[in-house]
Design a protein around this motif. Sequence first.
Motif, PDB file in Angstrom:
ATOM      1  N   ASN A 116       0.826  -1.409  -0.340  1.00 20.75           N
ATOM      2  CA  ASN A 116       0.161   0.075   0.069  1.00 20.75           C
ATOM      3  C   ASN A 116       0.734   0.937   0.130  1.00 20.75           C
ATOM      4  O   ASN A 116       0.953   2.537   0.982  1.00 20.75           O
ATOM      5  N   GLU A 117       1.809   1.718  -1.083  1.00 17.37           N
ATOM      6  CA  GLU A 117       2.620   2.770  -1.540  1.00 17.37           C
ATOM      7  C   GLU A 117       2.181   3.678  -0.752  1.00 17.37           C
ATOM      8  O   GLU A 117       2.727   4.585   0.097  1.00 17.37           O
ATOM      9  N   PRO A 118       0.746   4.193  -1.214  1.00 16.17           N
ATOM     10  CA  PRO A 118      -0.184   5.578  -0.907  1.00 16.17           C
ATOM     11  C   PRO A 118      -0.457   5.536   0.350  1.00 16.17           C
ATOM     12  O   PRO A 118       0.444   6.334   0.793  1.00 16.17           O
ATOM     13  N   ALA A 119      -0.486   4.480   1.158  1.00 17.36           N
ATOM     14  CA  ALA A 119      -1.100   4.925   2.550  1.00 17.36           C
ATOM     15  C   ALA A 119       0.850   4.844   3.289  1.00 17.36           C
ATOM     16  O   ALA A 119       0.894   6.057   4.467  1.00 17.36           O
ATOM     17  N   LEU A 120       1.240   4.241   2.812  1.00 15.07           N
ATOM     18  CA  LEU A 120       2.818   4.405   3.155  1.00 15.07           C
ATOM     19  C   LEU A 120       3.909   6.089   2.764  1.00 15.07           C
ATOM     20  O   LEU A 120       4.007   6.700   4.363  1.00 15.07           O
ATOM     21  N   ARG A 121       3.889   6.664   2.066  1.00 11.56           N
ATOM     22  CA  ARG A 121       3.515   7.912   1.808  1.00 11.56           C
ATOM     23  C   ARG A 121       3.146   8.917   2.798  1.00 11.56           C
ATOM     24  O   ARG A 121       3.686   9.886   3.270  1.00 11.56           O
ATOM     25  N   CYS A 122       1.831   8.604   2.844  1.00 16.71           N
ATOM     26  CA  CYS A 122       0.910   8.887   4.128  1.00 16.71           C
ATOM     27  C   CYS A 122       1.501   9.069   4.991  1.00 16.71           C
ATOM     28  O   CYS A 122       1.951  10.589   5.760  1.00 16.71           O
ATOM     29  N   TYR A 123       1.502   8.215   6.283  1.00 20.59           N
ATOM     30  CA  TYR A 123       1.615   7.981   7.285  1.00 20.59           C
ATOM     31  C   TYR A 123       3.158   8.338   7.085  1.00 20.59           C
ATOM     32  O   TYR A 123       3.507   8.886   8.364  1.00 20.59           O
ATOM     33  N   ALA A 124       4.237   7.742   6.814  1.00 20.09           N
ATOM     34  CA  ALA A 124       5.288   8.536   6.671  1.00 20.09           C
ATOM     35  C   ALA A 124       5.624   9.927   7.062  1.00 20.09           C
ATOM     36  O   ALA A 124       6.237  11.084   7.455  1.00 20.09           O
ATOM     37  N   GLY A 125       4.713  10.967   5.933  1.00 20.93           N
ATOM     38  CA  GLY A 125       4.472  12.271   5.817  1.00 20.93           C
ATOM     39  C   GLY A 125       3.697  12.815   7.034  1.00 20.93           C
ATOM     40  O   GLY A 125       4.390  13.937   7.545  1.00 20.93           O
ATOM     41  N   ALA A 126       2.963  11.991   7.794  1.00 22.79           N
ATOM     42  CA  ALA A 126       2.426  12.463   9.223  1.00 22.79           C
ATOM     43  C   ALA A 126       2.988  11.831  10.236  1.00 22.79           C
ATOM     44  O   ALA A 126       2.678  12.057  12.014  1.00 22.79           O
ATOM     45  N   GLY A 127       4.389  11.859  10.181  1.00 24.73           N
ATOM     46  CA  GLY A 127       5.481  11.292  11.428  1.00 24.73           C
ATOM     47  C   GLY A 127       5.329  10.355  11.644  1.00 24.73           C
ATOM     48  O   GLY A 127       5.790  10.060  12.900  1.00 24.73           O
ATOM     49  N   PHE A 128       4.953   9.168  10.967  1.00 23.05           N
ATOM     50  CA  PHE A 128       5.458   7.788  11.331  1.00 23.05           C
ATOM     51  C   PHE A 128       6.994   7.260  10.746  1.00 23.05           C
ATOM     52  O   PHE A 128       6.907   7.090   9.311  1.00 23.05           O
ATOM     53  N   VAL A 129       6.981   6.831  11.646  1.00 17.85           N
ATOM     54  CA  VAL A 129       8.818   5.939  11.510  1.00 17.85           C
ATOM     55  C   VAL A 129       8.139   4.202  11.325  1.00 17.85           C
ATOM     56  O   VAL A 129       7.458   3.716  11.974  1.00 17.85           O
ATOM     57  N   PRO A 130       9.251   3.380  10.480  1.00 17.78           N
ATOM     58  CA  PRO A 130       9.537   1.981  11.342  1.00 17.78           C
ATOM     59  C   PRO A 130       9.607   1.472  12.361  1.00 17.78           C
ATOM     60  O   PRO A 130      10.641   2.162  12.704  1.00 17.78           O
ATOM     61  N   VAL A 131       9.099   0.730  12.793  1.00 17.40           N
ATOM     62  CA  VAL A 131       9.993  -0.420  13.872  1.00 17.40           C
ATOM     63  C   VAL A 131      11.161  -1.188  14.170  1.00 17.40           C
ATOM     64  O   VAL A 131      10.721  -1.044  12.734  1.00 17.40           O
ATOM     65  N   PRO A 132      11.885  -0.520  14.396  1.00 16.68           N
ATOM     66  CA  PRO A 132      12.850  -2.052  14.466  1.00 16.68           C
ATOM     67  C   PRO A 132      12.324  -3.520  13.977  1.00 16.68           C
ATOM     68  O   PRO A 132      11.537  -3.848  14.397  1.00 16.68           O
ATOM     69  N   ALA A 133      13.130  -4.256  12.646  1.00 22.67           N
ATOM     70  CA  ALA A 133      12.927  -5.092  12.308  1.00 22.67           C
ATOM     71  C   ALA A 133      13.111  -6.386  13.081  1.00 22.67           C
ATOM     72  O   ALA A 133      11.869  -6.877  12.876  1.00 22.67           O
ATOM     73  N   GLU A 134      13.425  -6.690  14.295  1.00 20.71           N
ATOM     74  CA  GLU A 134      12.892  -7.493  15.144  1.00 20.71           C
ATOM     75  C   GLU A 134      11.326  -7.236  15.942  1.00 20.71           C
ATOM     76  O   GLU A 134      11.212  -8.605  15.465  1.00 20.71           O
ATOM     77  N   GLN A 135      10.909  -6.374  16.426  1.00 20.15           N
ATOM     78  CA  GLN A 135       9.967  -6.137  16.506  1.00 20.15           C
ATOM     79  C   GLN A 135       9.002  -5.934  15.932  1.00 20.15           C
ATOM     80  O   GLN A 135       8.070  -6.691  15.450  1.00 20.15           O
ATOM     81  N   ALA A 136       9.034  -5.364  14.122  1.00 16.99           N
ATOM     82  CA  ALA A 136       8.168  -6.378  13.164  1.00 16.99           C
ATOM     83  C   ALA A 136       7.752  -7.524  13.303  1.00 16.99           C
ATOM     84  O   ALA A 136       6.812  -7.765  12.893  1.00 16.99           O
ATOM     85  N   ALA A 137       8.972  -8.010  12.730  1.00 22.66           N
ATOM     86  CA  ALA A 137       9.336  -9.788  12.705  1.00 22.66           C
ATOM     87  C   ALA A 137       8.483 -10.326  14.030  1.00 22.66           C
ATOM     88  O   ALA A 137       7.280 -11.131  13.466  1.00 22.66           O
ATOM     89  N   GLU A 138       8.295 -10.098  15.319  1.00 22.33           N
ATOM     90  CA  GLU A 138       7.761 -10.496  16.457  1.00 22.33           C
ATOM     91  C   GLU A 138       6.175 -10.266  16.044  1.00 22.33           C
ATOM     92  O   GLU A 138       5.580 -10.654  16.523  1.00 22.33           O
ATOM     93  N   TRP A 139       5.691  -9.302  15.460  1.00 20.65           N
ATOM     94  CA  TRP A 139       4.223  -8.657  15.927  1.00 20.65           C
ATOM     95  C   TRP A 139       4.076  -9.121  14.131  1.00 20.65           C
ATOM     96  O   TRP A 139       2.644  -9.300  14.523  1.00 20.65           O
ATOM     97  N   ASN A 140       4.510  -9.558  13.449  1.00 18.37           N
ATOM     98  CA  ASN A 140       4.188 -10.070  12.347  1.00 18.37           C
ATOM     99  C   ASN A 140       3.919 -11.952  12.447  1.00 18.37           C
ATOM    100  O   ASN A 140       3.009 -11.862  11.165  1.00 18.37           O
ATOM    101  N   ALA A 141       4.119 -11.719  13.661  1.00 16.72           N
ATOM    102  CA  ALA A 141       3.895 -13.730  13.905  1.00 16.72           C
ATOM    103  C   ALA A 141       2.601 -13.903  13.820  1.00 16.72           C
ATOM    104  O   ALA A 141       1.735 -13.230  14.801  1.00 16.72           O
ATOM    105  N   GLY A 142       2.117 -14.838  12.648  1.00 11.50           N
ATOM    106  CA  GLY A 142       0.361 -15.455  13.008  1.00 11.50           C
ATOM    107  C   GLY A 142      -0.596 -13.907  11.831  1.00 11.50           C
ATOM    108  O   GLY A 142      -1.199 -13.949  11.959  1.00 11.50           O
TER     109      GLY A 142
END
Length: 156
Positions: A116-142
């Motif tokens: 969802n590239e448009p959403a990713l650009r929107c959220y970056a413009g609103a001050g959101f940044v990626p969480v650390p890769a390890e945290q994302a991997a943990e949250w993506n389980a399941g």
Amino acid sequence: MELTAFGSPHAASVAGWARSAEETRRWCSRDEVTPEVVAGWSAAPDVVAYVAVVDGEPVAYGELWLDDEEAEVELARLIVAPAYRGRGLGRELVGRLTAAALRHHPAVFMRVHPDNEPALRCYAGAGFVPVPAEQAAEWNAGQPVPYVWLRHAASV
């Protein structure tokens, strides 16, 4: 744009904003959304749903998922009506929802479908940044897809 509490009369409008099954999956991980489904989302415990209104017309929707145990909030199921896309309303919606979320807890997160590239650009413009890769991997389980997890840069 005014952010107001979502009410079931808005459900039919919101349910019709995703224009395809693919867009619906990116929005809410479902193939189809009905007004009854949208109305049910706002009735869930720890969910606060909002609709953004311009001149009395609903133009965007989003939810706060409150997690009091973790002292955090997730922004979820954000969508802008097709006729209003590309005007900056998505970024304004994210900003207003983030402000509302920070009144509940100091940490604000969101997950985004990876294509969802448009959403990713929107959220970056609103001050959101990626969480650390390890945290994302943990949250993506399941999870049904490997979401891109973001946190608001000003949150804890």
